[in-house]
Design an enzyme around this catalytic site. Structure first.
Site, mmCIF file in Angstrom:
data_model
loop_
_atom_site.group_PDB
_atom_site.id
_atom_site.type_symbol
_atom_site.label_atom_id
_atom_site.label_comp_id
_atom_site.label_asym_id
_atom_site.label_seq_id
_atom_site.Cartn_x
_atom_site.Cartn_y
_atom_site.Cartn_z
ATOM 1 N N HIS A 153 -34.565 4.768 39.295
ATOM 2 C CA HIS A 153 -34.820 5.997 40.718
ATOM 3 C C HIS A 153 -36.013 4.517 41.382
ATOM 4 O O HIS A 153 -35.677 4.582 42.739
ATOM 5 C CB HIS A 153 -35.502 6.713 40.729
ATOM 6 C CG HIS A 153 -34.081 7.684 39.701
ATOM 7 N ND1 HIS A 153 -33.376 8.671 41.023
ATOM 8 C CD2 HIS A 153 -33.508 7.495 38.835
ATOM 9 C CE1 HIS A 153 -33.186 9.584 40.390
ATOM 10 N NE2 HIS A 153 -32.802 9.363 38.934
ATOM 11 N N ASP A 361 -40.188 0.579 48.307
ATOM 12 C CA ASP A 361 -39.169 2.464 47.786
ATOM 13 C C ASP A 361 -37.268 1.820 47.429
ATOM 14 O O ASP A 361 -37.175 1.248 47.367
ATOM 15 C CB ASP A 361 -39.663 3.375 49.215
ATOM 16 C CG ASP A 361 -39.859 4.259 48.932
ATOM 17 O OD1 ASP A 361 -39.308 5.313 47.711
ATOM 18 O OD2 ASP A 361 -39.668 5.566 49.759
HETATM 19 O O1 F6P Z 1 -39.646 8.288 42.895
HETATM 20 C C1 F6P Z 1 -39.120 8.295 41.609
HETATM 21 C C2 F6P Z 1 -39.536 9.851 40.568
HETATM 22 O O2 F6P Z 1 -39.999 9.448 39.801
HETATM 23 C C3 F6P Z 1 -38.852 10.729 41.630
HETATM 24 O O3 F6P Z 1 -38.066 10.938 40.024
HETATM 25 C C4 F6P Z 1 -39.216 11.928 41.495
HETATM 26 O O4 F6P Z 1 -38.928 12.933 41.589
HETATM 27 C C5 F6P Z 1 -41.285 11.312 42.073
HETATM 28 O O5 F6P Z 1 -41.386 9.986 41.989
HETATM 29 C C6 F6P Z 1 -42.065 12.299 41.745
HETATM 30 O O6 F6P Z 1 -42.791 11.871 40.575
HETATM 31 P P1 F6P Z 1 -43.831 12.088 39.967
HETATM 32 O O7 F6P Z 1 -42.555 13.131 38.117
HETATM 33 O O8 F6P Z 1 -43.851 11.614 39.341
HETATM 34 O O9 F6P Z 1 -44.238 13.541 40.210
#
Ligand code: F6P
Length: 470
Positions: A153, A361
């Site tokens: 992602h 991003d």
């Molecule tokens: O954008 C990457 C990501 O890991 C997403 O998949 C996730 O929703 C977001 O960052 C939030 O991250 P965390 O789980 O570390 O709060």
């Protein structure tokens, strides 16, 4: 039809989600047999050997508990203090502690062992994100022969940033044990190809490493999206309208410039506030007529670099307030809390400018949701970073280099001055792109490529992917 097993660090919870992954995948899984597997959110003394199933809002979710020590090494340590900054090209913000890698692998091994007894031979396994790069290796070592896909992602790093990551060669070998690796953007596939075609030996001891064989792994871009039509409906729902009314009462005639991001250094928040400061400094006519709202729910706040970003942002916002605020006018509001999707949809619809300027991003679903929420008769303008994956899709946004705050300030001026006809024209193209790259198309394309036989010829695919999120 094969079941889909989605695996990610976080499983979908109740309440507002800070990131887009839960929102996107909940929909896919609600439409196919299978379950979601991941961390329960609980920290315990003894790691769980078996997963517990729970029904979360109609979704079957299998979860394991982690020890506090493993979780720290795997999540705050290797994943978010090494992989995250390096993949976002912020090597200056990486902290390397050698032992974190062991914790990272231990958790991946724990996930694989707990998942193994739950699998059927024709299940399709879809693993998500940088926390779980080794999972296919761990499953293959246990004898799993199922089709396994991986979706990243976040952006894929340049080759030299990759070399700065401890054990990068093993991680790349782990990637080669997936059948399909999906990335957000062509930029990421190009960076991956650059590595795979020019792998260099990189041991400190000087012994050349065997290069990784990607012969059995397909790598391609599958840009993730939102559900734009459902989001458009949400933006006119009673809850969204309530938020719009509340804001209109507070703002009067002022135009809203809106940013919504997790509080993360990759999002370019200090640069964004500086660009806004320059807009006000260079264009006195906008003072009292515009207002910037930055929504920034805290994230990963046990990590020092995140605390520092938060402090920097506090100082920047204070500086702009001190410089431009008047007793009866505040130039900006900064809110460190998460809001539900309906309230956000209302804010997006009201905003004349959606300011989405991450330094780097993967995709950025805020850009998609901002576009989807607009009023077709009076749409706002998307100001978007060139370094978000979304820039490959939204060519009709005003694209900016987020490091160049003069350029972003000028983009804000253009957006605020843009005539209605041009706003409508640009929005039509943006909305068409959001529809083309919807989350349904994303998951269908990925799963079609990962396991074509499992869904071809069933005749049910269209129905499976059309259920609404509302
Ligand atoms: O954008 C990457 C990501 O890991 C997403 O998949 C996730 O929703 C977001 O960052 C939030 O991250 P965390 O789980 O570390 O709060």
């Amino acid at each position: 039809m094969s079941r889909i097993i989605v695996v990610s660090n976080r499983t979908p919870g109740k309440g507002p989600a800070a990131g887009g992954l839960a929102v996107a995948l909940r929909k896919t899984l609600a439409e196919r047999e299978g379950f979601w597997f991941g961390w329960s959110g609980k920290l315990v003394d003894e790691p769980s050997a078996e997963a517990r199933f729970e029904d979360i809002d109609g979704l079957s979710v299998a979860q394991v508990d982690l020890t506090r020590e493993d979780h720290h090494a795997y999540y705050a340590g290797f994943s978010n203090s090494i992989l995250w900054p390096s993949f976002h090209l912020r090597l200056d913000l990486a902290t390397i502690e050698a032992h974190w890698y062991e914790g990272y692998r231990r958790v991946n091994t724990q996930f694989a062992r707990a998942l193994l007894p739950l699998l059927k031979p024709d299940d399709i396994i879809w693993v998500h994100d940088y926390h779980l790069i080794p999972l296919a290796s761990e499953l293959r070592n246990l004898g799993v022969r199922n089709r396994i896909g991986f979706y990243l992602h976040i952006p894929f790093p340049t080759t030299d940033a990759l070399y700065a990551i401890p054990h990068h060669q093993e991680l790349m070998r782990d990637l080669s044990r997936y059948d399909l690796v999906g990335m957000q953007a062509n930029r990421d596939v190009a960076a991956f190809t650059e590595f795979s075609e020019h792998q260099a030996p990189s041991t400190l001891a000087g012994s050349p490493l065997k290069s990784v064989d990607f012969g059995r792994t397909e790598v391609a871009a599958f840009p993730i999206g939102s559900d734009p039509d459902a989001f458009a409906r949400l933006a006119v729902s009673p809850a969204a309208t309530k938020m719009i009314k509340r804001m209109e009462r507070a703002m009067g005639e002022q135009e809203l410039i809106l940013g919504v991001d997790r509080l993360d250094y990759s999002k370019g928040l200090p640069q964004r506030v500086e660009a806004y400061e320059k807009l006000l400094a260079n264009n006195a006519r906008f003072r009292r007529l515009v207002h910037m709202l930055q929504v920034a729910p805290p994230s990963r706040d046990s990590i020092k670099e995140y605390q520092e970003t938060s402090d920097t942002l506090d100082a920047m916002c204070g500086r702009v307030m001190g410089r431009f605020a008047e007793p009866d006018w505040a130039p900006l509001t900064y809110v460190k809390r998460a809001y539900g999707q309906p309230s956000l949809a209302g804010l997006y619809r009201l905003a004349r400018v959606g300011l989405v300027t991450p330094l780097r991003d993967g995709m950025n679903l805020v850009a998609h949701e901002y576009v989807a929420a607009q009023n077709p008769e009076d749409p706002g303008v998307l100001v978007l970073s060139r370094f978000a994956g979304a820039a490959e899709i939204f060519e009709d946004a005003i694209l900016v280099n987020p490091f160049d705050t003069d350029e972003t300030a000028e983009a804000l001026r253009m957006a605020l001055d843009m005539p209605l006809d041009e706003r409508k024209d640009r929005w039509k193209t943006l909305m068409a792109a959001a529809r083309k790259h919807s989350v349904e198309n994303w998951s269908r394309d990925f799963l079609d490529r990962l396991a074509p036989a499992s869904i071809a010829g069933t005749g049910t695919r269209d129905i499976l992917y059309l259920a609404s999120v509302a």
